[in-house]
Design a protein around this motif. Structure first.
Motif, PDB file in Angstrom:
ATOM      1  N   HIS A 100       4.157  -8.222  -3.364  1.00  0.00           N
ATOM      2  CA  HIS A 100       3.228  -7.181  -3.792  1.00  0.00           C
ATOM      3  C   HIS A 100       3.276  -5.965  -2.862  1.00  0.00           C
ATOM      4  O   HIS A 100       3.371  -4.822  -3.310  1.00  0.00           O
ATOM      5  CB  HIS A 100       1.812  -7.774  -3.867  1.00  0.00           C
ATOM      6  N   HIS A 104       4.686  -1.871  -3.273  1.00  0.00           N
ATOM      7  CA  HIS A 104       4.084  -0.592  -2.861  1.00  0.00           C
ATOM      8  C   HIS A 104       5.144   0.248  -2.140  1.00  0.00           C
ATOM      9  O   HIS A 104       5.292   1.442  -2.404  1.00  0.00           O
ATOM     10  CB  HIS A 104       2.928  -0.823  -1.875  1.00  0.00           C
ATOM     11  N   CYS A 200      -5.667  -0.077  -5.165  1.00  0.00           N
ATOM     12  CA  CYS A 200      -5.172  -1.417  -5.517  1.00  0.00           C
ATOM     13  C   CYS A 200      -6.176  -2.482  -5.103  1.00  0.00           C
ATOM     14  O   CYS A 200      -6.823  -2.362  -4.061  1.00  0.00           O
ATOM     15  CB  CYS A 200      -3.838  -1.672  -4.824  1.00  0.00           C
ATOM     16  N   HIS A 204      -2.523  -7.881   0.457  1.00  0.00           N
ATOM     17  CA  HIS A 204      -1.417  -7.167   1.099  1.00  0.00           C
ATOM     18  C   HIS A 204      -1.120  -7.690   2.492  1.00  0.00           C
ATOM     19  O   HIS A 204      -1.963  -8.345   3.104  1.00  0.00           O
ATOM     20  CB  HIS A 204      -1.753  -5.668   1.195  1.00  0.00           C
TER      21      HIS A 204
HETATM   22 ZN   LIG Z   1      -1.481  -3.574  -3.969  1.00  0.00          ZN
END
Ligand SMILES: [Zn+2]
Length: 403
Positions: A100, A104, A200, A204
């Motif tokens: 993920h 980004h 978001c 992360h």
């Molecule tokens: Zn994210």
């Protein structure tokens, strides 16, 4: 509403909570807690798994009213108000947050280098993919993807800090967001220091180094966009191992070094083509010689010369080729059979100067052999499985030829 612990701390794996509700929903035993670190999935990232006490959590979903539903493997009831110890499966969470966060970084790299927007993102079992508004020739796309991959990995090697900000929509409007947020409420912005700002709600890495290698596996054109498949971190390691084992194994079979394997395979394919051409020429020569020998061994009689042969375990294509070469001569009738233990295959053929319909004869023969066949009046093929009937069928066919 469940307090979402993953929202502020993506590395929390153990936590305690109180059971708020426990019920059966569409056949699943579901538990609602007052707070949870389980990510329910969303934004292309799959849900977490783990355990509540000893019960396995197979899936987590977000209900309309903001409750997290923990779906259990077994029908284990919990008491409302009961305190429970929970654990999120860290290897899976780490793998997901690597893909993920890697997305980004990769998306920002494509934006900075090519002005390409990311319109879709999905994490699958083996790879993740993004859909980009990126177009060009295959060579130009390959080069652009390589440059984005290099920039993305440079950001990983910088080990930049990843920060979370909860901001009002007005404050968000002042940030250089890569994608717009349409939320009217406070939004969470994920910042990769001096590189990317995106609204978001996922989980992360804390630093970009944690993402590990970002490796593009391949790309394709889809829906007028460019779809790029990639792997990050633990997945990239697994993928490298698999690719290395494959390349090493191919190289070992060819007795060359790993990095010479591709060249060696090309040489082998070229050699194989040459051999196939040579084999075809030799088979042709052999068929011509065999046809000549068969004709020489067949006494010249009144009317057509009939050649009947049964070959054991012989390639049927070779048998058909022989039939073609035989009927290239004048006045020849041919009944050839390729027999194995399980089945027989027949070819009936005649020279162009003879009048009979071998197709009709062949169909009668195939019926007796429990199979089927067909062709033209001068060349027909077929087969059947009643192998024991063959001798009689052939002698019947030969007899009707001579009539
Ligand atoms: Zn994210």
């Amino acid at each position: 509403m469940t307090t979402k612990l993953y929202w502020h701390d993506s590395h929390m794996t153990q936590f305690s909570a109180q059971v708020v509700a426990c019920f059966v929903h569409h056949g699943d035993r579901v538990v609602v807690l007052d707070q949870s670190a389980f990510y329910p999935g969303g934004g292309g990232q799959p849900h977490d798994t783990g355990a509540i006490n000893a019960a396995r959590v197979l899936a987590v979903s977000l209900a309309d009213h903001g409750c997290l539903l923990h779906h259990l493997e077994d029908d284990v009831p919990f008491k409302v108000g009961e305190a429970v110890a929970c654990e999120v499966d860290w290897p899976r969470r780490l793998e997901m947050l690597q893909q993920h966060t890697g997305q980004h970084i990769l998306s920002q790299a494509f934006w900075q280098l090519c002005g390409a927007e990311t319109r879709g993102f999905r994490i699958f079992e083996q790879v993740a993919e993004i859909d980009l508004t990126l177009d060009g020739s295959p060579d130009a796309l390959t080069a652009a993807i390589e440059r984005a991959e290099e920039l993305a990995n440079a950001v990983v090697f910088d080990d930049r800090v990843v920060r979370l900000h909860t901001v009002t929509p007005a404050a968000a409007a002042q940030l250089p967001l890569r994608k717009e947020s349409f939320s009217a409420e406070c939004i969470r912005v994920v910042e990769i220091a001096d590189f990317d700002w995106s609204p978001c709600g996922g989980t992360h890495a804390q630093h970009t180094g944690e993402v590990g290698l970002i490796a593009v596996r391949g790309w394709e054109r889809a829906k007028r966009m460019t779809r790029v498949q990639f792997v990050c971190g633990t997945r990239a390691l697994r993928d490298y191992r698999t690719a290395n084992q494959t390349a090493t194994s191919v190289a070992c079979h060819l007795s060359v070094g790993r990095d010479e394997a591709s060249e060696a395979v090309l040489r082998l394919l070229e050699e194989q083509k040459k051999l196939a051409r040579r084999a075809r020429a030799l088979v042709e020569l052999a068929a011509q010689a065999e046809a000549q020998a068969l004709l020489d061994a067949t006494p010249v009689a009144h009317g057509p010369r009939m050649i009947v042969r049964i070959f054991e375990d012989r390639d049927f294509d070779d048998v058909k080729l022989l039939a073609h070469r035989l009927v290239a001569y004048h006045g020849v009738l041919v009944l050839l059979v390729a027999r194995t233990r399980e089945m027989v295959r027949l070819v009936f053929a005649r020279s162009a100067d003879l009048p009979m319909d071998v197709n009709r004869l062949l169909q009668v023969a195939c019926e007796k052999l429990g199979g089927r066949g067909g062709g033209k009046p001068d060349f027909a093929q077929g087969g059947g499985t009643r192998v024991a009937e063959l001798e009689r069928v052939i002698s019947d066919a030969a007899a009707s030829f001579t009539v």
